[in-house]
Design a protein around this motif. Structure first.
Motif, PDB file in Angstrom:
ATOM      1  N   LYS A   9       0.841  -1.198   0.000  1.00  0.00           N
ATOM      2  CA  LYS A   9       0.000   0.000   0.000  1.00  0.00           C
ATOM      3  C   LYS A   9       0.875   1.246   0.000  1.00  0.00           C
ATOM      4  O   LYS A   9       2.050   1.183   0.367  1.00  0.00           O
ATOM      5  CB  LYS A   9      -0.890   0.006   1.244  1.00  0.00           C
ATOM      6  N   GLU A  10       0.294   2.357  -0.388  1.00  0.00           N
ATOM      7  CA  GLU A  10       0.983   3.649  -0.376  1.00  0.00           C
ATOM      8  C   GLU A  10       1.570   3.903   1.008  1.00  0.00           C
ATOM      9  O   GLU A  10       0.876   3.825   2.013  1.00  0.00           O
ATOM     10  CB  GLU A  10      -0.005   4.767  -0.738  1.00  0.00           C
ATOM     11  N   GLY A  11       2.878   4.158   1.060  1.00  0.00           N
ATOM     12  CA  GLY A  11       3.548   4.466   2.317  1.00  0.00           C
ATOM     13  C   GLY A  11       3.942   3.262   3.150  1.00  0.00           C
ATOM     14  O   GLY A  11       4.642   3.402   4.156  1.00  0.00           O
ATOM     15  N   GLU A  25      13.816   3.919  -0.662  1.00  0.00           N
ATOM     16  CA  GLU A  25      12.570   4.546  -1.102  1.00  0.00           C
ATOM     17  C   GLU A  25      12.260   4.066  -2.507  1.00  0.00           C
ATOM     18  O   GLU A  25      13.066   4.238  -3.417  1.00  0.00           O
ATOM     19  CB  GLU A  25      12.694   6.070  -1.086  1.00  0.00           C
ATOM     20  N   ALA A  26      11.090   3.450  -2.679  1.00  0.00           N
ATOM     21  CA  ALA A  26      10.679   2.917  -3.973  1.00  0.00           C
ATOM     22  C   ALA A  26       9.454   3.660  -4.473  1.00  0.00           C
ATOM     23  O   ALA A  26       8.479   3.817  -3.742  1.00  0.00           O
ATOM     24  CB  ALA A  26      10.367   1.429  -3.864  1.00  0.00           C
ATOM     25  N   VAL A  27       9.516   4.130  -5.718  1.00  0.00           N
ATOM     26  CA  VAL A  27       8.360   4.720  -6.378  1.00  0.00           C
ATOM     27  C   VAL A  27       8.022   3.810  -7.551  1.00  0.00           C
ATOM     28  O   VAL A  27       8.882   3.529  -8.388  1.00  0.00           O
ATOM     29  CB  VAL A  27       8.631   6.149  -6.882  1.00  0.00           C
ATOM     30  N   LEU A  28       6.795   3.333  -7.583  1.00  0.00           N
ATOM     31  CA  LEU A  28       6.340   2.483  -8.669  1.00  0.00           C
ATOM     32  C   LEU A  28       5.479   3.324  -9.598  1.00  0.00           C
ATOM     33  O   LEU A  28       4.483   3.910  -9.177  1.00  0.00           O
ATOM     34  CB  LEU A  28       5.541   1.287  -8.142  1.00  0.00           C
ATOM     35  N   TYR A  29       5.901   3.411 -10.855  1.00  0.00           N
ATOM     36  CA  TYR A  29       5.183   4.152 -11.888  1.00  0.00           C
ATOM     37  C   TYR A  29       4.418   3.180 -12.762  1.00  0.00           C
ATOM     38  O   TYR A  29       4.925   2.109 -13.100  1.00  0.00           O
ATOM     39  CB  TYR A  29       6.167   4.927 -12.775  1.00  0.00           C
ATOM     40  N   GLY A  30       3.214   3.572 -13.143  1.00  0.00           N
ATOM     41  CA  GLY A  30       2.413   2.766 -14.051  1.00  0.00           C
ATOM     42  C   GLY A  30       0.953   2.805 -13.652  1.00  0.00           C
ATOM     43  O   GLY A  30       0.543   3.593 -12.799  1.00  0.00           O
ATOM     44  N   THR A  35       1.244  -1.861 -11.242  1.00  0.00           N
ATOM     45  CA  THR A  35       2.051  -1.514 -10.066  1.00  0.00           C
ATOM     46  C   THR A  35       1.694  -2.410  -8.881  1.00  0.00           C
ATOM     47  O   THR A  35       2.565  -2.762  -8.083  1.00  0.00           O
ATOM     48  CB  THR A  35       1.909  -0.035  -9.677  1.00  0.00           C
ATOM     49  N   ALA A  36       0.427  -2.807  -8.772  1.00  0.00           N
ATOM     50  CA  ALA A  36       0.039  -3.736  -7.703  1.00  0.00           C
ATOM     51  C   ALA A  36       0.733  -5.081  -7.900  1.00  0.00           C
ATOM     52  O   ALA A  36       1.246  -5.678  -6.944  1.00  0.00           O
ATOM     53  CB  ALA A  36      -1.478  -3.910  -7.670  1.00  0.00           C
ATOM     54  N   ARG A  54      10.238   1.395   1.460  1.00  0.00           N
ATOM     55  CA  ARG A  54       8.994   2.173   1.583  1.00  0.00           C
ATOM     56  C   ARG A  54       8.437   2.380   0.177  1.00  0.00           C
ATOM     57  O   ARG A  54       9.126   2.838  -0.719  1.00  0.00           O
ATOM     58  CB  ARG A  54       9.240   3.524   2.238  1.00  0.00           C
ATOM     59  N   PHE A  55       7.163   2.023   0.007  1.00  0.00           N
ATOM     60  CA  PHE A  55       6.517   2.064  -1.300  1.00  0.00           C
ATOM     61  C   PHE A  55       5.654   3.308  -1.455  1.00  0.00           C
ATOM     62  O   PHE A  55       4.859   3.636  -0.581  1.00  0.00           O
ATOM     63  CB  PHE A  55       5.619   0.833  -1.478  1.00  0.00           C
ATOM     64  N   THR A  56       5.824   3.975  -2.591  1.00  0.00           N
ATOM     65  CA  THR A  56       4.891   5.006  -3.034  1.00  0.00           C
ATOM     66  C   THR A  56       4.553   4.692  -4.493  1.00  0.00           C
ATOM     67  O   THR A  56       5.296   3.985  -5.175  1.00  0.00           O
ATOM     68  CB  THR A  56       5.455   6.437  -2.900  1.00  0.00           C
ATOM     69  N   PHE A  57       3.431   5.216  -4.929  1.00  0.00           N
ATOM     70  CA  PHE A  57       2.933   4.904  -6.261  1.00  0.00           C
ATOM     71  C   PHE A  57       2.639   6.188  -7.018  1.00  0.00           C
ATOM     72  O   PHE A  57       2.131   7.148  -6.446  1.00  0.00           O
ATOM     73  CB  PHE A  57       1.647   4.069  -6.158  1.00  0.00           C
ATOM     74  N   GLU A  58       2.948   6.188  -8.312  1.00  0.00           N
ATOM     75  CA  GLU A  58       2.662   7.327  -9.172  1.00  0.00           C
ATOM     76  C   GLU A  58       1.954   6.815 -10.414  1.00  0.00           C
ATOM     77  O   GLU A  58       2.507   6.035 -11.184  1.00  0.00           O
ATOM     78  CB  GLU A  58       3.955   8.048  -9.563  1.00  0.00           C
TER      79      GLU A  58
END
Length: 105
Positions: A9-11, A25-30, A35-36, A54-58
């Motif tokens: 989940k986000e954060g 720090e990981a940012v998943l784009y798509g 991304t899930a 730590r996961f964030t999503f864009e």
């Protein structure tokens, strides 16, 4: 921590209870589906390693393009494009093992 794999989940921080592990720090784009899938596969692949992520999503295509993202999904780790597409879990495990090996002084 549960041993079952799940989409992050986000954060959310993988291996959050291990404060002594290095934090990335990981940012998943798509899109949301890809991304899930990537977050779940990544979590399964590296949950046994001494690492926190730590996961964030864009999901915004324009922001992805501005960051040089060309493939769905893409994982940006600590500001650098790290994985593109949906690589096999074994490949993800190995690249994270390499990170850990190279970060030990």
């Amino acid at each position: 921590m549960s041993q079952t794999c799940h989409s992050m989940k986000e954060g959310e921080v993988l291996n959050a209870s291990h404060g002594n592990y290095p934090l990335f720090e990981a940012v998943l784009y798509g899109d949301r589906v890809s991304t899930a899938k990537l977050s779940k596969r990544l979590g399964c692949a590296i949950k046994h390693l001494p690492i926190r992520v730590r996961f964030t999503f864009e999901y915004d295509t324009q922001k992805a393009v501005e960051q040089g993202i060309a493939k769905d999904p893409t994982l940006v780790l600590d500001g650098k494009i790290f994985l593109e597409g949906l690589p096999e879990a074994e490949h993800m495990t190995n690249v994270f093992k390499n990170i850990l090996r190279n970060s030990i002084p």
